[in-house]
Every structure is written in C-alpha cells, then in structure tokens.
Design a protein around this motif. Structure first.
Motif, PDB file in Angstrom:
ATOM      1  N   GLY A 121       0.809  -1.216   0.000  1.00 42.80           N
ATOM      2  CA  GLY A 121       0.000   0.000   0.000  1.00 42.80           C
ATOM      3  C   GLY A 121       0.836   1.256   0.000  1.00 42.80           C
ATOM      4  O   GLY A 121       0.494   2.254  -0.653  1.00 42.80           O
ATOM      5  N   MET A 122       1.960   1.238   0.707  1.00 39.77           N
ATOM      6  CA  MET A 122       2.845   2.403   0.738  1.00 39.77           C
ATOM      7  C   MET A 122       3.524   2.607  -0.606  1.00 39.77           C
ATOM      8  O   MET A 122       3.647   3.731  -1.093  1.00 39.77           O
ATOM      9  CB  MET A 122       3.872   2.238   1.856  1.00 39.77           C
ATOM     10  CG  MET A 122       3.256   2.260   3.251  1.00 39.77           C
ATOM     11  SD  MET A 122       4.464   2.008   4.559  1.00 39.77           S
ATOM     12  CE  MET A 122       5.519   3.435   4.341  1.00 39.77           C
ATOM     13  N   VAL A 123       3.972   1.511  -1.211  1.00 41.03           N
ATOM     14  CA  VAL A 123       4.597   1.605  -2.543  1.00 41.03           C
ATOM     15  C   VAL A 123       3.595   2.157  -3.555  1.00 41.03           C
ATOM     16  O   VAL A 123       3.921   3.021  -4.374  1.00 41.03           O
ATOM     17  CB  VAL A 123       5.121   0.224  -2.982  1.00 41.03           C
ATOM     18  CG1 VAL A 123       5.555   0.256  -4.450  1.00 41.03           C
ATOM     19  CG2 VAL A 123       6.295  -0.198  -2.111  1.00 41.03           C
ATOM     20  N   ALA A 124       2.363   1.675  -3.483  1.00 39.05           N
ATOM     21  CA  ALA A 124       1.325   2.155  -4.404  1.00 39.05           C
ATOM     22  C   ALA A 124       1.079   3.651  -4.214  1.00 39.05           C
ATOM     23  O   ALA A 124       0.940   4.398  -5.193  1.00 39.05           O
ATOM     24  CB  ALA A 124       0.035   1.370  -4.194  1.00 39.05           C
ATOM     25  N   ALA A 125       1.021   4.096  -2.961  1.00 41.54           N
ATOM     26  CA  ALA A 125       0.781   5.514  -2.693  1.00 41.54           C
ATOM     27  C   ALA A 125       1.900   6.383  -3.261  1.00 41.54           C
ATOM     28  O   ALA A 125       1.655   7.433  -3.871  1.00 41.54           O
ATOM     29  CB  ALA A 125       0.641   5.746  -1.182  1.00 41.54           C
TER      30      ALA A 125
END
Length: 310
Positions: A121-125
C-alpha cells in the motif's frame, strides 16, 4: 484514590497483537536525522524497532520516547503503524515531491511485514504520487514486492557491511546472513529492480581491515549491484550506549580507541572516515561499480485517475 498507570507510554496507547504494538500514526513523513548515513532528507517507516537486533543501528534512540529502552526493547518490542498507507497517501496529497527513504526507524521488510503487509500500500501511494523513493532493507521478504517496486521505479538498498559470518552473528544476530543478502541482490537485479548495496556500518577495528573490505566489495560486485555506498559506523545517543556496552564485554581492548575515534555527537573522525571510504571507492572502481551517493531514482509521473467509459 486512582493508581497512576506506570506502564510505558506505548503500552498505554497501543493494541498488542501477536507480540506487536499496533498504533495509528499521526504523521508518516519524518525528517531523517543527520547522523543516519541516509542521503534522503525525508523518510517514511511503517515500523519502529527492528528484530534484526543490529547493535549499531542508529534508530535506537527513538524508542526512548515510547517509554522503552534503546537496547533490548528496540530489538523485541516492534511498533506497527497500522494505518501507514492511508496516512501516507493523505500526506502525499500536499507533498512537494522530494525523494523519500523507507525503513529508517526499522527494516520495512522485517518479520512484522509478513503479518501486516503494509509495504504494498505504501509503494502504491508513492508510485501514484510520482515520488521517488529508496527502500532500505536486509530482508529477503522484499522479493515478494519486486514486481511493484520495479514498476514504481524504486531503488532498493540492501545493507551488507561485511561478509564475515562470525562478525555478523555478534553484531547483527537477528539479520539474514551476508550470503542470503548477496543472493537477494542478485535476485532483485534479475527482477529488474535498481539495486545498490549500502555497505553500512563499517565497524572500526573489527571489519575495516584491507582484506575484509576487499572481500566484501568483490562479493557485492559479483552479485550484480549497480553501486556501493559505504557508511562508517555512527554512534548517536542511544546507539552509543548499547554498542559500547557490548564492545566492553566482547572487545575491551578497543573501548579506549573508540573513545578517541568518535566525537560527542557519535561521528567518527573525518580522517578515518575518508580513509575507509576512499579504500572502498578504489575497490569499487576496480570492479566497475559506482561508489558513493547517487541521484535519487527519477520516480514516475503521478498516475491520474482513469476516466470512466460511458
């Protein structure tokens, strides 16, 4: 009469699940301490504390603000920012675009990540915001996300400071072996991820002999890393006490020499640091590798919302 709650601050506000302290972060993007050796000015970290238990970890001091100690508690009481991706996405909406580091206050792919899976989720953000970022890790678990990291244009910096297993067992007791990390570098490169090696921390009088440095750089080059960035051990407050207490037990003859080598801020002598990094740079050049800081990965243009088809 009410009895005062004398539990550590983190225990009063966290939910304990599976041995982890689960919290809701108020902010994710934090300034990087100048003693960290990390080139980015800003960092995001889903975890605080680290099960790798590296004695020279510069992030130890932060645990004291939680009412925990910078030694054993840092290694065993891991704080999880359960809302990391949601909070990060909100902050990126007004971020000015500077590159960020991931994993400065604790390895972002340590054991807790296998349970919480916060990194995708952090990478996607970050990818959606077009922000360049570098992941700092020692853990093979990063391979789980190799595809999304490559697609995001991320850089992964794998920490391999030495290849002597006896030293690793003494100062990085919870971390994967150097051989596993070298294999990780090769696997990331094969997966199309920009992978460098953070040769950190070089330990004065323990892992800094010419033959030790040569063996480490040679094996890093063989693994296919795009470059190597050396960092000599820093001993900021918190880290200094924990590391020196071990040194006094394991290598008492070196304590006085460390006192001469380090200043009050925990930084090594400039002359010593220049000599060691110079040796590593020369070795890296002999293998065709870049040595030292490199420009942050370019990142990707922000991903606009897809238009609905009518």
């Amino acid at each position: 009469m009410d009895v005062a709650d004398e539990r550590p601050a983190i225990e009063r506000r966290a939910v304990v699940r599976g041995g982890f302290y689960e919290t809701q972060a108020r902010t994710m993007i934090e300034k990087v301490p100048p003693t960290s050796g990390v080139t980015e000015r800003w960092a995001v970290s889903p975890y605080r504390g680290c099960a790798h238990a590296c004695r020279g970890c510069g992030a130890r001091r932060a645990h004291r603000s939680l009412g925990l100690d910078a030694g054993r508690d840092f290694d065993t009481r891991i704080v999880v920012k359960a809302n990391a991706a949601v909070r990060l996405r909100a902050e990126l909406a007004r971020w000015r675009g500077e590159p960020v580091a991931i994993g400065v206050t604790g390895d972002c792919y340590q054991e807790a990540e296998a349970t919480y899976r916060l990194m995708p989720g952090m990478v996607a953000a970050l990818a959606e915001a077009g922000v360049a970022f570098t992941v700092y890790t020692k853990s093979p678990l990063v391979l789980r996300d190799a595809g999304i990291l490559a697609a995001a244009g991320a850089r992964v910096a794998v920490s391999i400071a030495f290849v002597d297993e006896k030293i690793r067992r003494a100062v990085e007791p919870g971390a994967p072996t150097a051989q596993r990390r070298l294999e990780l570098v090769a696997a990331l490169c094969e997966a199309g991820v920009d992978c460098q090696v953070l040769m950190s921390p070089v330990l004065p009088l323990l892992s800094d002999a010419a033959d030790q440095l040569a063996a480490t750089v040679r094996r890093i080059a063989s693994a296919g890393a795009s470059g190597v960035r050396p960092v000599v051990l820093r001993l900021p407050y918190g880290t200094r006490q924990w590391y020196l207490s071990w040194l006094e037990q394991a290598h008492p003859a070196l304590v006085e020499r460390y006192a001469e080598l380090y200043d009050k801020a925990g930084m090594p002598s400039p002359g010593y640091e220049e000599r060691i990094t110079g040796q590593i740079a020369q070795l890296a050049r002999s293998y065709g590798m870049h040595c030292g800081p490199t420009p942050a990965p370019a990142g990707r243009p922000p991903q606009a919302d897809q238009l609905a088809l009518v």
